[in-house]
Design a protein around this motif. Sequence first.
Motif, PDB file in Angstrom:
ATOM      1  N   UNK A 111     -14.615   4.155  -6.353  1.00  0.00           N
ATOM      2  CA  UNK A 111     -14.939   2.886  -5.703  1.00  0.00           C
ATOM      3  C   UNK A 111     -13.763   2.380  -4.875  1.00  0.00           C
ATOM      4  N   UNK A 112     -12.591   2.930  -5.138  1.00  0.00           N
ATOM      5  CA  UNK A 112     -11.412   2.518  -4.394  1.00  0.00           C
ATOM      6  C   UNK A 112     -10.446   3.670  -4.247  1.00  0.00           C
ATOM      7  N   UNK A 113      -9.609   3.598  -3.210  1.00  0.00           N
ATOM      8  CA  UNK A 113      -8.648   4.670  -2.947  1.00  0.00           C
ATOM      9  C   UNK A 113      -7.361   4.030  -2.453  1.00  0.00           C
ATOM     10  N   UNK A 114      -6.326   4.060  -3.292  1.00  0.00           N
ATOM     11  CA  UNK A 114      -5.025   3.500  -2.948  1.00  0.00           C
ATOM     12  C   UNK A 114      -3.977   4.598  -2.930  1.00  0.00           C
ATOM     13  N   UNK A 115      -2.992   4.448  -2.059  1.00  0.00           N
ATOM     14  CA  UNK A 115      -1.852   5.352  -2.068  1.00  0.00           C
ATOM     15  C   UNK A 115      -0.783   4.779  -2.998  1.00  0.00           C
ATOM     16  N   UNK A 116       0.088   5.641  -3.496  1.00  0.00           N
ATOM     17  CA  UNK A 116       1.110   5.186  -4.433  1.00  0.00           C
ATOM     18  C   UNK A 116       2.204   4.367  -3.754  1.00  0.00           C
ATOM     19  N   UNK A 117       2.082   4.207  -2.445  1.00  0.00           N
ATOM     20  CA  UNK A 117       3.001   3.325  -1.720  1.00  0.00           C
ATOM     21  C   UNK A 117       2.523   1.874  -1.767  1.00  0.00           C
ATOM     22  N   UNK A 118       1.350   1.634  -2.357  1.00  0.00           N
ATOM     23  CA  UNK A 118       0.801   0.276  -2.434  1.00  0.00           C
ATOM     24  C   UNK A 118       1.725  -0.619  -3.252  1.00  0.00           C
ATOM     25  N   UNK A 119       1.745  -1.909  -2.919  1.00  0.00           N
ATOM     26  CA  UNK A 119       2.585  -2.833  -3.675  1.00  0.00           C
ATOM     27  C   UNK A 119       1.787  -3.484  -4.806  1.00  0.00           C
ATOM     28  N   UNK A 120       2.456  -4.344  -5.545  1.00  0.00           N
ATOM     29  CA  UNK A 120       1.872  -4.971  -6.733  1.00  0.00           C
ATOM     30  C   UNK A 120       0.585  -5.734  -6.413  1.00  0.00           C
ATOM     31  N   UNK A 121       0.626  -6.547  -5.372  1.00  0.00           N
ATOM     32  CA  UNK A 121      -0.541  -7.368  -5.040  1.00  0.00           C
ATOM     33  C   UNK A 121      -1.710  -6.508  -4.574  1.00  0.00           C
ATOM     34  N   UNK A 122      -1.418  -5.415  -3.867  1.00  0.00           N
ATOM     35  CA  UNK A 122      -2.483  -4.529  -3.410  1.00  0.00           C
ATOM     36  C   UNK A 122      -3.174  -3.859  -4.592  1.00  0.00           C
ATOM     37  N   UNK A 123      -2.387  -3.450  -5.585  1.00  0.00           N
ATOM     38  CA  UNK A 123      -2.976  -2.827  -6.770  1.00  0.00           C
ATOM     39  C   UNK A 123      -3.830  -3.830  -7.532  1.00  0.00           C
ATOM     40  N   UNK A 124      -3.308  -5.033  -7.715  1.00  0.00           N
ATOM     41  CA  UNK A 124      -4.066  -6.048  -8.437  1.00  0.00           C
ATOM     42  C   UNK A 124      -5.373  -6.365  -7.716  1.00  0.00           C
ATOM     43  N   UNK A 125      -5.303  -6.592  -6.416  1.00  0.00           N
ATOM     44  CA  UNK A 125      -6.511  -6.904  -5.652  1.00  0.00           C
ATOM     45  C   UNK A 125      -7.516  -5.761  -5.702  1.00  0.00           C
ATOM     46  N   UNK A 126      -7.011  -4.524  -5.690  1.00  0.00           N
ATOM     47  CA  UNK A 126      -7.903  -3.367  -5.747  1.00  0.00           C
ATOM     48  C   UNK A 126      -8.645  -3.325  -7.078  1.00  0.00           C
ATOM     49  N   UNK A 127      -7.938  -3.591  -8.170  1.00  0.00           N
ATOM     50  CA  UNK A 127      -8.572  -3.603  -9.491  1.00  0.00           C
ATOM     51  C   UNK A 127      -9.649  -4.684  -9.552  1.00  0.00           C
ATOM     52  N   UNK A 128      -9.311  -5.884  -9.091  1.00  0.00           N
ATOM     53  CA  UNK A 128     -10.266  -6.992  -9.120  1.00  0.00           C
ATOM     54  C   UNK A 128     -11.475  -6.707  -8.236  1.00  0.00           C
ATOM     55  N   UNK A 129     -11.239  -6.051  -7.107  1.00  0.00           N
ATOM     56  CA  UNK A 129     -12.324  -5.779  -6.167  1.00  0.00           C
ATOM     57  C   UNK A 129     -13.275  -4.716  -6.690  1.00  0.00           C
ATOM     58  N   UNK A 130     -12.737  -3.581  -7.140  1.00  0.00           N
ATOM     59  CA  UNK A 130     -13.626  -2.515  -7.608  1.00  0.00           C
ATOM     60  C   UNK A 130     -14.356  -2.928  -8.879  1.00  0.00           C
TER      61      UNK A 130
END
Length: 224
Positions: A111-130
């Motif tokens: 449902x989501x695809x993040x690179x390991x260069x993502x920052x803290x807020x991007x990871x949190x938002x991705x978790x909440x979104x998916x």
Amino acid sequence: MNGDEDPEYIKRDIRVVVVEDHALVRAGMRKLVESFERVTVVGEASDTDQAIAVISELKPDVAIVDLQLPGEGGVAVLKEVAKLAPDTKNLVVTMYDDYAYIVAALEAGAHGYLLKTADRSELKNAILTVATGATVLDTEVAERMQRRWRDAKAPVVELTSRELDVLQAIAKGASNKQIAFQLGIGTRTVEGYVSSLLAKLGVRSRTEAALWAVDHHAIDGTAT
């Protein structure tokens, strides 16, 4: 929305499983995720078989999955989770930004695809979104997909208002039954709209249709 604000739809803690083969990276990921309010890590795994077993048993809201895993790999995990824990939303967090990896993961059920260069807020938002069933892509990944679409020089597509409604629902991760309920129409009618959409968009799957929706701003109702 600010990266550290919880959206209104979060009513309880989101249960997360972390799948990563490197122990130090896994520990760091777990610590980071556990620092988010209303997000709880309920398990972790380090290889393909363990990941499938843990996720199928715990059935978390979100599984954070690396693609490079001992065994058959992360894509195999995504496919099995889709069958054994269909309500779990998979968020891939990886170093791979190649088109083939992105499409393989999304087709397998990410449902989501993040690179390991993502920052803290991007990871949190991705978790909440998916967790809501919506699709989220790393900015760099989204740009890569957009370039791919532009290079294809797809013709202008005209969608009816109902087709646009269905496309928006697909992009948010809704199943045919969920779409039928939301729109007040029959499941077979939805299936007809989906088939029509795939043909009009020139894509082969719901995942590709969702990517088309993101690229053409169809999620906000202004398809271009």
